[in-house]
Design an enzyme around this catalytic site. Sequence first.
Site, PDB file in Angstrom:
ATOM      1  N   ASP A 105      -9.344  30.100 -85.917  1.00  0.00           N
ATOM      2  CA  ASP A 105      -9.929  30.174 -87.264  1.00  0.00           C
ATOM      3  C   ASP A 105     -11.385  29.777 -87.057  1.00  0.00           C
ATOM      4  O   ASP A 105     -11.714  28.600 -86.915  1.00  0.00           O
ATOM      5  CB  ASP A 105      -9.182  29.219 -88.209  1.00  0.00           C
ATOM      6  CG  ASP A 105      -9.686  29.314 -89.643  1.00  0.00           C
ATOM      7  OD1 ASP A 105     -10.674  30.020 -89.882  1.00  0.00           O
ATOM      8  OD2 ASP A 105      -9.097  28.663 -90.520  1.00  0.00           O
ATOM      9  N   LYS A 140     -20.029  31.153 -93.174  1.00  0.00           N
ATOM     10  CA  LYS A 140     -20.413  29.868 -92.613  1.00  0.00           C
ATOM     11  C   LYS A 140     -21.431  30.092 -91.484  1.00  0.00           C
ATOM     12  O   LYS A 140     -22.584  30.402 -91.751  1.00  0.00           O
ATOM     13  CB  LYS A 140     -19.188  29.108 -92.097  1.00  0.00           C
ATOM     14  CG  LYS A 140     -18.163  28.526 -93.061  1.00  0.00           C
ATOM     15  CD  LYS A 140     -17.829  29.205 -94.291  1.00  0.00           C
ATOM     16  CE  LYS A 140     -16.724  28.591 -95.104  1.00  0.00           C
ATOM     17  NZ  LYS A 140     -15.355  28.956 -94.788  1.00  0.00           N
ATOM     18  N   ALA A 175     -14.531  29.980 -88.466  1.00  0.00           N
ATOM     19  CA  ALA A 175     -15.650  29.899 -89.415  1.00  0.00           C
ATOM     20  C   ALA A 175     -16.875  29.186 -88.822  1.00  0.00           C
ATOM     21  O   ALA A 175     -18.001  29.635 -88.987  1.00  0.00           O
ATOM     22  CB  ALA A 175     -15.199  29.191 -90.692  1.00  0.00           C
ATOM     23  N   HIS A 191      -7.063  23.220-106.865  1.00  0.00           N
ATOM     24  CA  HIS A 191      -8.334  22.505-107.036  1.00  0.00           C
ATOM     25  C   HIS A 191      -9.452  23.393-107.577  1.00  0.00           C
ATOM     26  O   HIS A 191     -10.374  22.907-108.197  1.00  0.00           O
ATOM     27  CB  HIS A 191      -8.765  21.835-105.735  1.00  0.00           C
ATOM     28  CG  HIS A 191      -9.007  22.789-104.609  1.00  0.00           C
ATOM     29  ND1 HIS A 191      -7.972  23.395-103.926  1.00  0.00           N
ATOM     30  CD2 HIS A 191     -10.143  23.263-104.072  1.00  0.00           C
ATOM     31  CE1 HIS A 191      -8.482  24.185-103.003  1.00  0.00           C
ATOM     32  NE2 HIS A 191      -9.802  24.133-103.069  1.00  0.00           N
ATOM     33  N   PHE A 209      -6.855  25.011 -92.708  1.00  0.00           N
ATOM     34  CA  PHE A 209      -7.750  25.046 -93.859  1.00  0.00           C
ATOM     35  C   PHE A 209      -6.929  25.525 -95.060  1.00  0.00           C
ATOM     36  O   PHE A 209      -5.920  26.208 -94.888  1.00  0.00           O
ATOM     37  CB  PHE A 209      -8.921  25.998 -93.570  1.00  0.00           C
ATOM     38  CG  PHE A 209      -9.862  26.135 -94.733  1.00  0.00           C
ATOM     39  CD1 PHE A 209     -10.640  25.063 -95.126  1.00  0.00           C
ATOM     40  CD2 PHE A 209      -9.947  27.320 -95.437  1.00  0.00           C
ATOM     41  CE1 PHE A 209     -11.494  25.186 -96.212  1.00  0.00           C
ATOM     42  CE2 PHE A 209     -10.803  27.449 -96.517  1.00  0.00           C
ATOM     43  CZ  PHE A 209     -11.582  26.376 -96.907  1.00  0.00           C
ATOM     44  N   ASP A 210      -7.361  25.188 -96.276  1.00  0.00           N
ATOM     45  CA  ASP A 210      -6.484  25.431 -97.444  1.00  0.00           C
ATOM     46  C   ASP A 210      -6.097  26.897 -97.655  1.00  0.00           C
ATOM     47  O   ASP A 210      -4.933  27.196 -97.913  1.00  0.00           O
ATOM     48  CB  ASP A 210      -7.040  24.790 -98.731  1.00  0.00           C
ATOM     49  CG  ASP A 210      -8.434  25.261 -99.097  1.00  0.00           C
ATOM     50  OD1 ASP A 210      -9.068  25.946 -98.277  1.00  0.00           O
ATOM     51  OD2 ASP A 210      -8.903  24.943-100.204  1.00  0.00           O
ATOM     52  N   TYR A 232     -19.580  55.805 -96.182  1.00  0.00           N
ATOM     53  CA  TYR A 232     -18.212  55.299 -96.358  1.00  0.00           C
ATOM     54  C   TYR A 232     -17.540  55.059 -95.012  1.00  0.00           C
ATOM     55  O   TYR A 232     -16.900  54.031 -94.795  1.00  0.00           O
ATOM     56  CB  TYR A 232     -17.390  56.293 -97.182  1.00  0.00           C
ATOM     57  CG  TYR A 232     -16.027  55.752 -97.587  1.00  0.00           C
ATOM     58  CD1 TYR A 232     -15.838  55.171 -98.837  1.00  0.00           C
ATOM     59  CD2 TYR A 232     -14.943  55.803 -96.712  1.00  0.00           C
ATOM     60  CE1 TYR A 232     -14.609  54.653 -99.208  1.00  0.00           C
ATOM     61  CE2 TYR A 232     -13.711  55.282 -97.069  1.00  0.00           C
ATOM     62  CZ  TYR A 232     -13.543  54.713 -98.316  1.00  0.00           C
ATOM     63  OH  TYR A 232     -12.323  54.203 -98.673  1.00  0.00           O
TER      64      TYR A 232
HETATM   65  C1  LIG Z   1     -14.065  29.055 -95.379  1.00  0.00           C
HETATM   66  C2  LIG Z   1     -12.941  29.014 -94.455  1.00  0.00           C
HETATM   67  C3  LIG Z   1     -11.897  29.928 -94.546  1.00  0.00           C
HETATM   68  C4  LIG Z   1     -11.786  30.955 -95.664  1.00  0.00           C
HETATM   69  O1  LIG Z   1     -12.884  31.787 -95.689  1.00  0.00           O
HETATM   70  P1  LIG Z   1     -13.486  32.413 -97.050  1.00  0.00           P
HETATM   71  O2  LIG Z   1     -14.634  33.204 -96.564  1.00  0.00           O
HETATM   72  O3  LIG Z   1     -13.877  31.257 -97.921  1.00  0.00           O
HETATM   73  O4  LIG Z   1     -12.430  33.231 -97.669  1.00  0.00           O
HETATM   74  C5  LIG Z   1     -10.876  29.837 -93.623  1.00  0.00           C
HETATM   75  N1  LIG Z   1     -10.889  28.907 -92.663  1.00  0.00           N
HETATM   76  C6  LIG Z   1     -11.865  28.001 -92.550  1.00  0.00           C
HETATM   77  C7  LIG Z   1     -11.833  26.986 -91.466  1.00  0.00           C
HETATM   78  C8  LIG Z   1     -12.926  28.018 -93.448  1.00  0.00           C
HETATM   79  O5  LIG Z   1     -13.889  27.101 -93.342  1.00  0.00           O
END
Ligand SMILES: *Cc1c(COP(=O)(O)O)cnc(C)c1O
Length: 463
Positions: free
Chosen positions: A217, A260, A219, A454, A126-127, A74
């Site tokens: 951000d 990603k 990813a 969406h 990003f959304d 844990y």
């Molecule tokens: C996928 C993504 C996110 C969100 O990540 P999740 O793992 O899907 O929650 C945030 N910003 C960008 C640029 C992304 O591609």
Amino acid sequence: MSAIKYIPEPFRIKAVEPLKMLTRAEREEKIKEAHYNLFNLRAEDVYIDLLTDSGTAAMSQAQWAGVMTGDESYAGAKSYFRLMDACKDIFGFGYVQPTHQGRAAEKVLMPLVLKKGQLAISNMFFDTTRAHVEMAGARTIDCVVEEAKDPAKRAPFKGNMDVELMEKTIKEHGAEKFGLVVMTITNNAAGGQPVSMKNLREVSQLCRKYGIPMCIDAARYAENAYFIKRDEEGYQNTSIKDIVREMFSYADLFTMSSKKDAVVNMGGLVGVKDAGSPLVLGLKANGISYEGFVTYGGLAGRDMEALAIGLYEGIDENYLRYRIGQAEYLAAKLDEAGIAYQSPVGGHGVFVDAAALFPKIPYTEFPAQVLSVELYKEAGIRTCEIGSYMLGNDPDTGKQLKSDFEFTRLALPRRVYTQAHLDIIADALVSIKERAGQMEHGYRVTWEPPILRHFQAHLEPIK
Ligand SMILES: *Cc1c(COP(=O)(O)O)cnc(C)c1O
């Protein structure tokens, strides 16, 4: 014979997953039952799944071995420390905390840096990032460079922030209104377009000048680093790892979806450069409340072990050359067929310009959703709309917003599909193109949730 070059896989296949192929009539029935929303399909009814490159990678033998050695304690698990060592080594950040995915990193960070009535600027949000900024009570402003909005214009680093527009926007509203600047690398919403090192440097200088924290951000940080090495002057002899280190040196904070470029099926990270920052205490508090204790953050020990390994596999240059090569191969096929896409092709897939393909279908009827549904009917290919349908309604007025793009995203899962799969995708697009000019109608929303619609909304064809 086509002259398009395919970069061969720097691996061989050790485990396989069988695929089912439905008939066209069966697919037409399935998509109707799914209310024309591809998120509502069962994955087993899909032949080639390009819905997302998120969490869909094939893990390596080293990662699967790591799954066995994961420490499920844990608190203070070995796998946690292994992950932290990898993060320190690659990103050079003082404090990093695991989360269960990227949006969880956003959820624990955003309320700490943004207050009601504040603003946040990004090259493009990003959304989910946009949603978490809005849930913290703030509002978002995108300042991407103008050329990003012209899919036909081939320019390097179309994911960049327009730094002049950024400074003008800050001066217009007053620097004190801004809680955060977010650099999305690569720029997902603009088609996986990279951001240059020069742009990161300039944005960070502006952030310093106006006292606004800068967040990456992250990813697709590894793909972004590959583009810098390939296309930005002065980086051809720098290792991907050193490029990554420099990119992160400009930021104060980062959030990352590890699903990603870190080549795992689940996971996220949130980091603060300065380990002495008061934010660290806040991140720990929010992390414990929402995700779990700070040494696992919603992940199993085996997930952290696989992530620690995946972070290194994701920055391997041979892998990245093959990876970006797949997108280039598919894009070259579309060039041959005269199908427009966000060009030059970005990192994680091909973003087909559905507005160009269906000139008669207005944004209010979602041309990129039309292409998504057609690709499924044609060949069982699942893709994702990134346009007005995804953008949704204005949070204040409820009115349908008009997106700068109407893209159908063909996201490529990592190490999953072969050259023959890519050929099937190109052939399906070519045959849709032949009838696209006659199509005049799209879809209307018959039901939608209030946020991130969406994923869940129901649609019906407009007759
Ligand atoms: C996928 C993504 C996110 C969100 O990540 P999740 O793992 O899907 O929650 C945030 N910003 C960008 C640029 C992304 O591609």
